[in-house]
Motif scaffolding. Structure first.
Motif, PDB file in Angstrom:
ATOM      1  N   ASN A   1       0.676  -1.141  -0.120  1.00 44.27           N
ATOM      2  CA  ASN A   1      -0.055   0.041   0.018  1.00 44.27           C
ATOM      3  C   ASN A   1       0.924   1.214  -0.126  1.00 44.27           C
TER       4      ASN A   1
ATOM      5  N   TYR B   1      -4.799   4.956   2.318  1.00 49.59           N
ATOM      6  CA  TYR B   1      -4.980   3.748   3.089  1.00 49.59           C
ATOM      7  C   TYR B   1      -4.345   3.978   4.568  1.00 49.59           C
TER       8      TYR B   1
ATOM      9  N   GLU C   1      -6.547   3.365   7.774  1.00 51.27           N
ATOM     10  CA  GLU C   1      -6.007   2.815   9.135  1.00 51.27           C
ATOM     11  C   GLU C   1      -5.970   3.393  10.443  1.00 51.27           C
TER      12      GLU C   1
END
Length: 277
Positions: free
Chosen positions: A193, A198, A202
């Motif tokens: 990633n 991303y 998270e």
């Protein structure tokens, strides 16, 4: 005495002691944090894209050893290195905000120039870690090692607080977020990633906010950190001639070898074949 060997093997995987920088960021210490004490001579080390000089009586802490590039040491260079597993470090780190602020500062400059007293204190800390590490017969060895490593860390905090000055302007929540972001990169998430979205997802924050705090705390954008980890890892893989370009492209989840080649050209300034030579 089989239990003795089992416990020793376990501890020597968590805390690894060496007397050279050879193999830093590779093999069994690939993900370990490096704590380096220079005893003599000097060494030029490329870290995170910048060049640093490690001299006698310097202490150097490198969280992301995969960001280490070329190393050039003088003939009289002598060093002690303690590699510590990141999970063990997390357990041993004191419960205060200085660790987050200090580690982010060290990402920019990992070298600390110690006073004579600090050098002797650090040298004793290194010796104590090595001595306690082998005392696996101790009934409370795990706690003993956590305490010993914590003492080492607290002395590092003390050295850095003198050298780096007050870092309280970095808000603790932002520092915690940035620390978690760097930890994701350290564990290798960038191989699959490379989008800021991303990491922001998270961390449960907006991509713009992640970029803002990264820039304010470290001076570099979140995207810069992602690419820095990626590029240095790719350059290390390219030096391994047992890996084909397709192998490396797939390792880093590029959509095609052609895209991988363009990425290398953009960030390394050469095609994969030119870089490998």
């Amino acid at each position: 005495m089989a239990w003795f060997q089992v416990r020793l093997d376990h501890m020597t995987r968590e805390v690894i002691i060496r007397n050279s920088l050879e193999g830093i960021g590779e093999g069994e210490v690939a993900l370990h944090l490096a704590h380096i004490l220079c005893l003599a001579g000097s060494c030029e080390i490329n870290y995170n894209g910048d060049s640093f000089t490690i001299r006698e009586r310097d202490c150097t802490i490198i969280r992301a050893t995969q960001l280490v590039g070329d190393i050039q040491c003088t003939d009289d260079f002598r060093v002690e290195v303690i590699y510590i597993d990141p999970v063990f470090i997390e357990k041993a780190t004191p419960n205060n905000n200085y660790g987050m602020r200090g580690s982010l500062s060290l990402a920019q400059n990992p070298v600390m120039h110690l006073t004579d007293e600090e050098f002797e204190r650090c040298r004793r800390d290194f010796e104590e870690v090595g001595r306690r590490r082998l005392m696996v017969w101790h009934h409370f060895h795990d706690d003993l090692m956590l305490s010993t490593v914590q003492t080492l860390i607290l002395d590092f905090f003390d050295f850095h607080a003198r050298i780096g000055g007050d870092t309280s302007e970095i808000q603790s929540q932002a520092a915690l977020t940035m620390s978690r972001f760097i930890a994701m990169l350290e564990r290798g998430d960038y191989r699959q990633n490379r989008e800021v979205t991303y990491y922001a997802s998270e961390l449960c924050i907006a991509p713009k906010y992640l970029s803002e705090i990264s820039k304010s705390i470290t001076g570099n954008s979140a995207n810069w950190w992602i690419n820095r980890f990626t590029v240095l890892d790719i350059s290390r893989q390219l030096r391994d001639r047992s890996l084909s370009f397709v192998d490396i492209s797939e390792m880093f989840n590029f959509s095609s070898p052609a895209y991988f080649s363009r990425y290398v050209q953009r960030y390394l300034g050469e095609s994969p074949s030119e870089y490998r030579g």
